[in-house]
Design an enzyme around this catalytic site. Structure first.
Site, PDB file in Angstrom:
ATOM      1  N   TRP A 139     -85.240  50.825 -73.704  1.00 12.24           N
ATOM      2  CA  TRP A 139     -84.908  49.588 -72.990  1.00 12.24           C
ATOM      3  C   TRP A 139     -83.428  49.239 -73.089  1.00 12.24           C
ATOM      4  CZ3 TRP A 139     -87.055  45.697 -70.026  1.00 12.24           C
ATOM      5  CH2 TRP A 139     -86.340  44.496 -69.965  1.00 12.24           C
ATOM      6  N   ASN A 157     -80.718  45.892 -71.550  1.00 14.76           N
ATOM      7  CA  ASN A 157     -80.509  44.745 -70.678  1.00 14.76           C
ATOM      8  C   ASN A 157     -79.042  44.361 -70.633  1.00 14.76           C
ATOM      9  OD1 ASN A 157     -81.918  43.808 -73.321  1.00 14.76           O
ATOM     10  ND2 ASN A 157     -81.013  41.882 -72.662  1.00 14.76           N
ATOM     11  N   ASP A 158     -78.630  43.195 -71.095  1.00 15.15           N
ATOM     12  CA  ASP A 158     -77.303  42.649 -70.810  1.00 15.15           C
ATOM     13  C   ASP A 158     -76.149  43.593 -71.163  1.00 15.15           C
ATOM     14  OD1 ASP A 158     -79.148  40.641 -70.752  1.00 15.15           O
ATOM     15  OD2 ASP A 158     -77.989  39.226 -71.941  1.00 15.15           O
ATOM     16  N   TRP A 194     -88.497  45.183 -73.982  1.00 22.38           N
ATOM     17  CA  TRP A 194     -87.576  44.344 -74.732  1.00 22.38           C
ATOM     18  C   TRP A 194     -88.066  44.134 -76.162  1.00 22.38           C
ATOM     19  CZ3 TRP A 194     -87.395  39.825 -77.473  1.00 22.38           C
ATOM     20  CH2 TRP A 194     -86.119  39.270 -77.693  1.00 22.38           C
TER      21      TRP A 194
END
Length: 608
Positions: free
Chosen positions: A136, A138-139, A163
């Protein structure tokens, strides 16, 4: 805050660096610690070696402080000052290993471990967008240019494709296109970041050293420090996203040394009803040129505007506004209150969130990163062993024609991947026409197309025309001028297709409205796919007699740049039939009136 004792690891102790690091941590267990591990200057070719695990000459400091905003909130910041080139990733320590085992035991999800084969989702994995080898992401966090290398950090779960267990992944590049993955840069191995090493930013000091601040908290309404900016009083300031009730806001802290912080009395900015502001970004743009501006240098009397951006947790969109920053009041005022944060402009009208910009001194430009999460199911992500990509880095400049919006464009380095090219010119698309572009099949494409703006004044059109709403029918709608545009990743029988198109409608006030849409509703036969149709209206200047699109197609992502970057739309798509050479490109016009295509250029794109 009391002075922090510095503990250095000597050259002799380097051979036993894990023990030395652990002992240094014990000495300062409640105060944070510095650890320096001398190492030889890294050669870029070494990153090809999977055994390469260099921390480099790094000094790491972590600190915490308390503040109050109606209730007690905790923000944990990490300051990372690194002196090497370019290895900023810490080697695994005893504490890191213990954390990894503990976190994995708490997270009962299938994971992909190094050495294991990946599931058969090869057609969905991108070939030139940034993504980790597995798991995973993300940001985007703390992007920076340091000693000849671009460093990119990102929120990462090393244990699974969902996440959780958030750390900072780390990769380096010389061109923002070809990346070398390094070891984890930051892991939650302190009491104050036990919930994860969350988002943050990097600031390059005048002496060239980088400072990284991150969030490591249990609370959710106070996080994501920005890149610091320097003002004429010699103090550095950062903004932090927060909320008060349903009012989204940005707090400002000031410091002279990045160790001792003072909360500013007034908010940088606030907007009622917008909820929590995540991943706040704040930076200057030039009113006179196209070069980016460095926040670590005092702007003085330069002609600038400021951009304030916030990612809204309520709807997962990134909004920005352009305005004026008062160095006297230390507050920001939007030029147009009707287009303030959360009310008007967005960086991207599709799958794009938690974005972060940085100043690139090598080419004097401001670059934007954005996270494009998946549109398939979580179970699919677990099966394929990875989730999420970053969009192609984009340059940002103020639109000097309007002064009220930004222009975004893929970095020029992307052009280096262009290969074989197909060109078509001056094609008239009658109403209902559809034309396959020969020689342009593939799932890795860079496409630029220009249409002549229709002669709307000579046509007698009823004023009660239905306004175009992208989500109502998508490309299957039928109007006078549109939908018209491109089909990409289209199967032979068109049972799978992703349409990107314009649609012109006449408003009751007699003015024409131009809408652009990206339709992923027919992009895949797979089940459990998000089939949202994204879009926005755009303003066409009186001097513009054309409509243009640039599409970056990379297997499961389609990025659209409209009218030289005035608007952008990112879609995630998962074709099952329209893959590789069975993915085709078509021109289409579903309107009743003819549309003139002026120029179409399509490049095959190489792997990064």
């Amino acid at each position: 805050m009391a002075p922090v004792i510095i503990s250095f690891v000597s050259d002799m102790e380097r051979q036993n660096c894990r023990v030395a690091e652990n002992e240094a941590g014990k000495v300062l267990e409640d105060e944070g610690y510095y650890v320096q591990i001398p190492d030889k200057k890294a050669d870029y070719a070494e990153f090809e070696n999977p055994e390469f695990r260099s921390l480099g000459n790094c000094i790491r400091f972590r600190s915490i402080f308390l503040t109050a905003i109606c209730i007690a909130l905790i923000m944990c910041l990490s300051l990372l000052i690194c002196l090497s080139q370019p290895g900023l990733a810490p080697s695994k320590s005893v504490k890191d290993t213990a954390w990894s085992k503990q976190s994995a035991s708490k997270f009962l999800m299938p994971s992909i471990i190094k050495g294991e084969s990946l599931p058969s989702f090869a057609d969905e994995r991108t070939s030139f967008h940034f993504q980790p080898e597995r798991n995973w992401m993300n940001d985007p966090n703390g992007p920076m240019f340091y000693k000849g290398y671009y460093h990119f950090f990102y929120q990462y779960n090393p244990d699974a494709a969902v996440w959780g267990n958030i750390t900072w992944g780390h990769s380096v590049s010389t061109d923002l296109i070809h990346w070398h993955h390094l070891e984890l840069a930051l892991v939650p191995d302190q009491w104050y970041d036990v919930e994860g090493v969350w988002s943050g930013s990097a600031t390059i000091l005048p002496d060239g050293k980088p400072v990284i601040l991150y969030t490591g908290i249990g609370h959710t309404d106070f996080r994501d420090p920005t890149t610091a900016w320097l003002e004429s009083d010699g103090l550095w300031r950062i903004a932090i996203g927060a909320k008060e009730g349903t009012t989204g806001l940005a707090l400002v802290y000031k410091t002279s040394d990045f160790l001792n912080w003072t909360l500013q009395r007034s908010f940088l900015h606030q907007i009622a009803g917008t909820g929590m502001w995540e991943c706040v970004d704040f930076y200057p743009v030039s009113l006179t040129g196209t070069n980016g501006l460095d926040t670590s240098k005092v702007q003085g009397n330069q002609l600038v505007k400021h951009v304030l951006k916030a990612s809204l947790g309520s709807n997962k969109h990134d909004y920005y506004t352009i305005g004026t920053y008062s160095t006297d009041l230390k507050t920001f005022v939007a030029d147009d209150p009707t287009r303030d944060v959360g009310l008007g402009l967005r960086y991207d009208y599709g799958k794009f969130y938690a974005s972060k910009t940085f100043y690139d001194p090598a080419q004097e430009r401001r670059i934007l990163w954005g996270w494009a999460n998946e549109s398939d199911s979580q179970l699919d992500d677990i099966k394929k062993g990875w989730a999420s990509v970053q969009t192609i880095p984009r340059t940002l400049v103020l639109d000097h024609h309007t002064g009220s919006n930004l222009l975004q464009w893929p970095i020029s380095e992307l052009d280096s991947l262009r290969g074989d090219k197909v060109v078509k010119q001056d094609i008239l698309l009658d109403g209902g026409a559809m034309l396959k572009v020969d020689g342009a099949s593939g799932a890795q494409l860079d496409i630029e197309v220009t249409f002549k703006y229709p002669d709307v004044q000579t046509l007698d059109v009823p004023l009660e025309q239905k306004e175009c709403v992208c989500s109502q029918g998508g490309a299957a709608q039928r109007g006078v001028f549109g939908p018209f545009g491109l089909l990409v990743l289209a199967a032979d029988d068109l049972v799978e297709q992703t349409a990107v198109y314009f649609y012109l409608t006449l408003r009751p006030n007699g003015k024409w409205m131009t809408t652009v849409c990206s339709d992923q509703s027919r992009s895949s036969l797979a089940k459990g796919i998000d089939r949202t149709v994204y879009g926005t209206s755009i303003n066409i200047a009186p001097t513009e007699n054309f409509l243009s699109l640039r599409l970056i197609v990379d297997h499961s992502i389609v990025e659209t740049f409209v009218q030289q970057g005035i608007a952008c739309i990112t879609s995630r798509v998962y074709p099952t039939l329209a893959v590789e050479r069975d993915a085709h490109v078509l021109l289409f016009n579903n309107g009743s009136e003819s549309i003139a295509m002026h120029t179409l250029e399509i490049w095959q794109m190489s792997n990064a």
